[in-house]
Design a protein around this motif. Structure first.
Motif, PDB file in Angstrom:
ATOM      1  N   HIS A 110      -1.272 -12.950  -3.746  1.00  0.00           N
ATOM      2  CA  HIS A 110      -1.112 -12.681  -2.305  1.00  0.00           C
ATOM      3  C   HIS A 110      -2.016 -13.608  -1.497  1.00  0.00           C
ATOM      4  O   HIS A 110      -3.188 -13.768  -1.834  1.00  0.00           O
ATOM      5  CB  HIS A 110      -1.483 -11.225  -1.995  1.00  0.00           C
ATOM      6  N   GLU A 134      -1.672  -4.827  -5.954  1.00  0.00           N
ATOM      7  CA  GLU A 134      -3.041  -5.283  -5.659  1.00  0.00           C
ATOM      8  C   GLU A 134      -4.092  -4.469  -6.425  1.00  0.00           C
ATOM      9  O   GLU A 134      -5.046  -3.934  -5.834  1.00  0.00           O
ATOM     10  CB  GLU A 134      -3.305  -5.222  -4.152  1.00  0.00           C
ATOM     11  N   ASN A 146       0.817  -1.209   0.000  1.00  0.00           N
ATOM     12  CA  ASN A 146       0.000   0.000   0.000  1.00  0.00           C
ATOM     13  C   ASN A 146       0.857   1.269   0.000  1.00  0.00           C
ATOM     14  O   ASN A 146       0.431   2.315  -0.469  1.00  0.00           O
ATOM     15  CB  ASN A 146      -0.910   0.018   1.239  1.00  0.00           C
TER      16      ASN A 146
HETATM   17  O1  AHR Z   1       1.169  -6.492   3.925  1.00  0.00           O
HETATM   18  C1  AHR Z   1       0.193  -5.581   4.310  1.00  0.00           C
HETATM   19  C2  AHR Z   1      -0.662  -5.103   3.136  1.00  0.00           C
HETATM   20  O2  AHR Z   1      -1.397  -6.163   2.622  1.00  0.00           O
HETATM   21  C3  AHR Z   1       0.084  -4.584   1.929  1.00  0.00           C
HETATM   22  O3  AHR Z   1       0.453  -3.256   2.061  1.00  0.00           O
HETATM   23  C4  AHR Z   1      -0.898  -4.755   0.822  1.00  0.00           C
HETATM   24  O4  AHR Z   1      -0.288  -4.957  -0.412  1.00  0.00           O
HETATM   25  C5  AHR Z   1      -1.730  -5.931   1.275  1.00  0.00           C
HETATM   26  O5  AHR Z   1      -3.078  -5.679   1.185  1.00  0.00           O
END
Ligand code: AHR
Length: 639
Positions: A421, A375, A255
């Motif tokens: 992720h 993301e 983020n």
């Molecule tokens: O790892 C924490 C957050 O999780 C990251 O900033 C983001 O990419 C994901 O949503």
């Protein structure tokens, strides 16, 4: 009851034996793990294990980035000047306020003004910084302090800077800079502690002994850093990362790359060059970034740990559902990414390579992977496909050799790599370990750019480590497809208010740090991995038992990883076929706990750590019992 004769008994035992074989039990009734040592089935990615990082949980500020002063650049806010306090010793009279009319550089027209009406050598006036939950001080250590300042009159004299104990109010180390002038200037001094008790219960204090107005900015205090880098990183944390032998560093987010708003994205051009020229910016994790950890510092971090950078470029989306339309609107952002790639990889005779050289690094950095955004499935406008295509075309035209990573599925171009992720509970990861086994090998490669078993806070407990280890066996087995994987988040400051996202790999406060059981599982896995995945099968697999087998042919070593995530022991018959000669003694590295809740903390940092031993009488067919709740690596030596 009924009786069997000799013939009947033989038939009955033959039946049991056959059933045992059918259901995968070895002659002694244990499940059988067969490893065809001479049959490699896939290549292990040499970059499988790496690091993912961003400014979250005070990862850099109050974490890896070693500066001990909090809010050194006096960013505005509701409690301004946050973390700074006025000091009026004895009969001194002073006040302080932020001053938006003057600062030490064109990018920093902002400072703290200290207005001293009354002061003397015995009645000092000044300012005090509380650090990141204290200012750590150790015995016989040299600290580098610096600040920018100017005074309204030369009679103000010099500034004295001290690390002062909260308990005694006395300085543990102090130094006096040359007398202030009336123009902005940087002052640097060193502070050396004596034979003091290590403690973080200290403040940093800057004082003056005469009336007048003084403006301050960029007040900084560095302890010794890893490899003695200027503006460098905290030693204990870098050593912990080095032990993970990471192959790459994914940065700057997460983020943090995107920011909540477009104006709050990671603007790399504002993070390079002298610190005094960096304007600083708010991070999406609700605190301000000094940008001391700028683009070049990330690259130095890579250099120090021999990692390759996996550079994420801002791709026109920020988290408050703000996006830039593909086409002409996006052009400047795409150009910014091209400039960034030139800054990282261009020779010193290119425009941005020359800037990097001027910033202190004439040699270009090697770069293979570039990630476009982060993301982007969160972007409800559906603009990612178009944005990705625009970046893809521009980057591939200039840098055809770069591997481009997409953060969400796209149709218009075929990405080289897709970033997946996974944040899961342990039982979810156990059920997920076959996910990649059947994925098409002809499509894009996979980067598991963020993953973690989220059980335990602030750092994972042993149950999470079991989930992680099970998942890592699956990633190793599929590492012909999964080119890279990185746990996230990497760091958390464990002080109250330090953490925004729980279950983080490594925890710390101002003085100390510790690795979670999950950290040790990763150290084990990344330090013991071969170059080929070996054919193997487990007949009669017990519940919650996971494994992977890799071989390093050049070193004649076979690594068997077995995760027993159940509360009971599991015995396996281990058969090594096609092995030539297996050395009788194998090395065992084991991480185990009595319960899934067991964990490490600042107070018990090594409660759960790997233990090395050896297994005797190993042969090409032997039995071994894996203890409950254990993560095991057997290192066989094969000739
Ligand atoms: O790892 C924490 C957050 O999780 C990251 O900033 C983001 O990419 C994901 O949503």
């Amino acid at each position: 009851m009924f009786k069997l004769g000799i013939f009947g008994k033989s038939v009955f035992f033959l039946f049991l034996f056959t059933m045992a074989r059918m259901y995968g039990q070895g002659p002694q009734g244990a499940p059988e793990l067969t490893i065809a040592v001479d049959k490699p089935i896939a290549r292990v990615s040499p970059t499988l294990y790496g690091l993912m990082t961003e400014e979250i949980n005070y990862s850099y500020e109050g974490g890896l980035y070693a500066d001990l002063v909090r809010n050194r650049a006096f960013h505005p806010g509701w409690d301004e000047p946050a973390h700074w306090f006025l000091m009026q010793y004895g009969n001194a009279q002073a006040s302080m306020a932020l001053d938006p009319s003057t600062g030490p550089s064109a990018n920093r027209r902002f400072s703290l003004r200290l207005n001293v009406e009354k002061a003397s050598p015995t009645d000092l006036a000044g300012i005090e910084n509380e650090g990141y939950w204290g200012i750590p001080a150790r015995a016989n250590t040299t600290y580098k302090a610096s600040f920018y300042a100017k005074a309204d009159t030369a009679s103000v004299g010099p500034v004295t800077i001290s690390i002062t104990s909260d308990d005694t109010g006395k300085p543990l180390a102090s130094a006096t800079a040359p007398a202030l002038g009336t123009e902005w200037k940087q002052y640097s001094v060193t502070l050396k502690t004596g034979d003091i008790k290590t403690s973080a219960a200290n403040h940093l204090v800057l004082t003056i002994a005469n009336p007048g107005k003084v403006w301050f900015d960029m007040i900084s205090l560095f302890p010794p850093t890893y490899k003695n880098r200027e503006n460098g990183n905290r030693v204990d944390l870098m050593e912990k990362l080095a032990a993970m032998k990471p192959a790459f560093l994914r940065f700057p987010g997460g983020n943090y790359l995107e920011g909540d708003h477009i104006s709050e994205r990671f603007e790399w051009k504002k993070t390079i060059g002298p610190l005094v020229d960096r304007p600083t910016h708010p991070s999406p994790w609700h605190y301000h970034s000094s940008d001391g950890m700028g683009l070049l510092e990330f690259l130095y971090w890579c250099e120090d740990l021999h990692m390759q950078p996996v550079l994420a470029v801002y791709a026109g989306y920020s988290m408050a559902q703000e996006h830039v339309n593909p086409g002409a609107d996006l052009e400047p952002y795409v150009q910014d990414a091209l400039d960034e790639l030139e800054y990282v990889t261009g020779s010193a005779d290119t425009k941005w390579g020359a800037v990097r050289a001027q910033n202190g690094h004439p040699e270009p950095f090697a770069l293979n992977y570039v990630e476009i955004g982060n993301e982007d499935w969160f972007d409800k406008s559906g603009s990612y496909d178009g944005r990705y295509a625009q970046y893809y075309d521009a980057i591939k035209t200039k840098y055809p050799e770069l591997q481009l990573i997409a953060t969400a599925p796209v149709q218009s171009r075929t990405p080289d790599v897709i970033d997946d992720h996974y944040y899961k509970r342990a039982d979810e990861f156990f059920a997920f370990t076959n996910h990649y086994d059947k994925v098409d090998r002809k499509g894009p490669k996979v980067f598991v750019g963020e993953w973690a078993t989220r059980e335990g806070t602030p750092t994972p407990n042993f149950g999470a480590a079991l989930g992680d280890a099970a998942w890592m066996t699956a990633m190793e087995r599929n590492s012909d497809l999964i080119v890279m994987a990185s746990y996230a988040p990497l760091f958390t400051n464990v002080n109250p208010g330090g953490m925004q996202w729980d279950t983080d790999l490594i925890g710390y406060d101002a003085l100390n740090s510790y690795g979670s059981p999950s950290y040790y599982a990763q150290v084990m896995f990344s330090n013991h991995i071969g170059s080929e995945v070996i054919e193997s099968s487990l007949a009669g697999a017990p519940t919650r038992l996971f494994y992977s087998v890799t071989r390093d042919v050049a070193r004649g070593v076979l690594f068997l990883k077995v995760v027993n995530a159940s509360s009971i022991p599991h015995e396996l018959n281990i058969k090594l076929t096609g092995a030539g000669q297996v050395e009788k003694n194998a090395k065992l590295i084991r991480l185990a706990a009595l319960t899934t809740a067991e964990t490490n903390t600042l107070w018990e940092p090594t409660k759960v750590v790997p233990v090395e031993s050896s297994i005797a009488n190993v042969s090409d067919s032997f039995r071994y019992t894996f203890s409950p709740y254990s993560i095991n690596i057997i290192e066989f030596h094969i000739r």
